[in-house]
Design an enzyme around this catalytic site. Structure first.
Site, PDB file in Angstrom:
ATOM      1  N   TYR A  53       0.891  -1.236  -0.039  1.00 49.26           N
ATOM      2  CA  TYR A  53      -0.060   0.126  -0.057  1.00 49.26           C
ATOM      3  C   TYR A  53       0.806   1.353  -0.141  1.00 49.26           C
ATOM      4  O   TYR A  53       0.336   2.096  -0.624  1.00 49.26           O
ATOM      5  CB  TYR A  53      -0.967   0.086   1.135  1.00 49.26           C
ATOM      6  CG  TYR A  53      -1.959  -1.213   1.150  1.00 49.26           C
ATOM      7  CD1 TYR A  53      -2.243  -1.691  -0.035  1.00 49.26           C
ATOM      8  CD2 TYR A  53      -2.652  -1.026   2.433  1.00 49.26           C
ATOM      9  CE1 TYR A  53      -3.397  -2.441   0.115  1.00 49.26           C
ATOM     10  CE2 TYR A  53      -3.827  -2.450   2.351  1.00 49.26           C
ATOM     11  CZ  TYR A  53      -4.111  -2.924   1.219  1.00 49.26           C
ATOM     12  OH  TYR A  53      -5.128  -3.920   1.394  1.00 49.26           O
ATOM     13  N   CYS A 102      -0.075   8.924  -6.219  1.00 53.67           N
ATOM     14  CA  CYS A 102      -1.349  10.040  -6.452  1.00 53.67           C
ATOM     15  C   CYS A 102      -1.275  10.635  -7.964  1.00 53.67           C
ATOM     16  O   CYS A 102      -0.210  10.686  -8.514  1.00 53.67           O
ATOM     17  CB  CYS A 102      -1.108  10.998  -5.406  1.00 53.67           C
ATOM     18  SG  CYS A 102      -1.726  10.496  -3.781  1.00 53.67           S
ATOM     19  N   GLU A 161      -2.180  13.632  -9.022  1.00 49.86           N
ATOM     20  CA  GLU A 161      -1.364  14.869  -9.224  1.00 49.86           C
ATOM     21  C   GLU A 161      -0.037  14.762  -9.430  1.00 49.86           C
ATOM     22  O   GLU A 161       0.554  15.305 -10.325  1.00 49.86           O
ATOM     23  CB  GLU A 161      -1.745  15.675  -7.933  1.00 49.86           C
ATOM     24  CG  GLU A 161      -3.181  16.129  -7.501  1.00 49.86           C
ATOM     25  CD  GLU A 161      -3.625  14.880  -6.632  1.00 49.86           C
ATOM     26  OE1 GLU A 161      -3.243  13.727  -6.756  1.00 49.86           O
ATOM     27  OE2 GLU A 161      -4.499  15.231  -5.705  1.00 49.86           O
ATOM     28  N   CYS A 176       0.581  16.040  -2.005  1.00 53.12           N
ATOM     29  CA  CYS A 176       0.222  16.590  -3.514  1.00 53.12           C
ATOM     30  C   CYS A 176       0.355  18.262  -3.268  1.00 53.12           C
ATOM     31  O   CYS A 176       0.926  18.654  -4.200  1.00 53.12           O
ATOM     32  CB  CYS A 176      -0.814  15.957  -4.275  1.00 53.12           C
ATOM     33  SG  CYS A 176      -0.659  14.221  -4.396  1.00 53.12           S
TER      34      CYS A 176
HETATM   35  N1  THU Z   1      -5.150   9.895  -3.883  1.00 49.68           N
HETATM   36  C1  THU Z   1      -4.710  10.831  -4.915  1.00 49.68           C
HETATM   37  O1  THU Z   1      -4.243  10.136  -5.882  1.00 49.68           O
HETATM   38  N2  THU Z   1      -4.595  12.032  -4.817  1.00 49.68           N
HETATM   39  C2  THU Z   1      -4.940  12.823  -3.814  1.00 49.68           C
HETATM   40  O2  THU Z   1      -4.760  14.122  -3.703  1.00 49.68           O
HETATM   41  C3  THU Z   1      -5.604  12.028  -2.666  1.00 49.68           C
HETATM   42  C4  THU Z   1      -5.358  10.602  -2.808  1.00 49.68           C
HETATM   43  C5  THU Z   1      -5.404   8.394  -4.011  1.00 49.68           C
HETATM   44  C6  THU Z   1      -4.215   7.865  -3.338  1.00 49.68           C
HETATM   45  C7  THU Z   1      -5.001   6.367  -3.295  1.00 49.68           C
HETATM   46  O3  THU Z   1      -4.856   5.528  -4.391  1.00 49.68           O
HETATM   47  C8  THU Z   1      -6.435   6.784  -3.128  1.00 49.68           C
HETATM   48  O4  THU Z   1      -6.651   8.184  -3.666  1.00 49.68           O
HETATM   49  C9  THU Z   1      -6.928   6.784  -1.944  1.00 49.68           C
HETATM   50  O5  THU Z   1      -6.304   7.393  -0.950  1.00 49.68           O
END
Ligand code: THU
Length: 135
Positions: free
Chosen positions: A48, A53, A55, A89
């Site tokens: 995990y 992310c 962004e 991010c």
């Molecule tokens: N996540 C993002 O891609 N960007 C964010 O700003 C918030 C969280 C993703 C990470 C993970 O794959 C999922 O959302 C749940 O946290």
């Protein structure tokens, strides 16, 4: 294209997110100083802690192609309200932002979006200026 059009485009990208664990797709479209566009989605992993992310995937993809600063970044998810980007991010967006950078937060569930500048997104952020203070 309008902000609403870009959010719609970002919403169409949500199906590309690789999210078998959280089932929480996120997508981002970055427009750089020259008007070039870069896309990103979140990419998860069975380990995990390695989840990437959306962004940061969009921004790092842009840096590879000569992104120097972000003119606009669109971020969206399947949230009831415009998505709230994670703190990591926000910090990475800050690294490539100027006072004119626009951050547009959207959602696939509502036409409402939030438009903000960097200081609203991440007040008192850590930056190169902070590092320069001890020189
Ligand atoms: N996540 C993002 O891609 N960007 C964010 O700003 C918030 C969280 C993703 C990470 C993970 O794959 C999922 O959302 C749940 O946290």
């Amino acid at each position: 294209m309008s902000h609403t059009d870009y959010i719609k485009k970002a919403n169409k990208l949500l199906c590309r997110a690789y999210v078998p664990y959280s089932k929480f797709p996120v997508s981002a479209i970055v427009i750089d100083q020259d008007g070039n566009e870069y896309e990103g989605v979140n990419v998860e992993n069975a380990a995990y802690g390695l989840c990437l992310c959306a962004e940061r995937n969009a921004i790092t993809s842009g840096v590879t192609k000569n992104l120097k600063s972000i003119r606009t970044i669109y971020i969206t998810g399947n949230t009831n309200e415009p998505i709230s980007p994670c703190g990591s991010c926000r910090q990475v967006i800050a690294e490539f932002s100027t006072k004119d950078t626009k951050v547009i937060l959207g959602s696939s569930k509502t036409d409402e979006y939030k438009e903000m500048d960097l200081e609203t997104l991440i007040p008192y952020y850590f930056s190169k200026n902070s590092l320069d203070e001890i020189k």
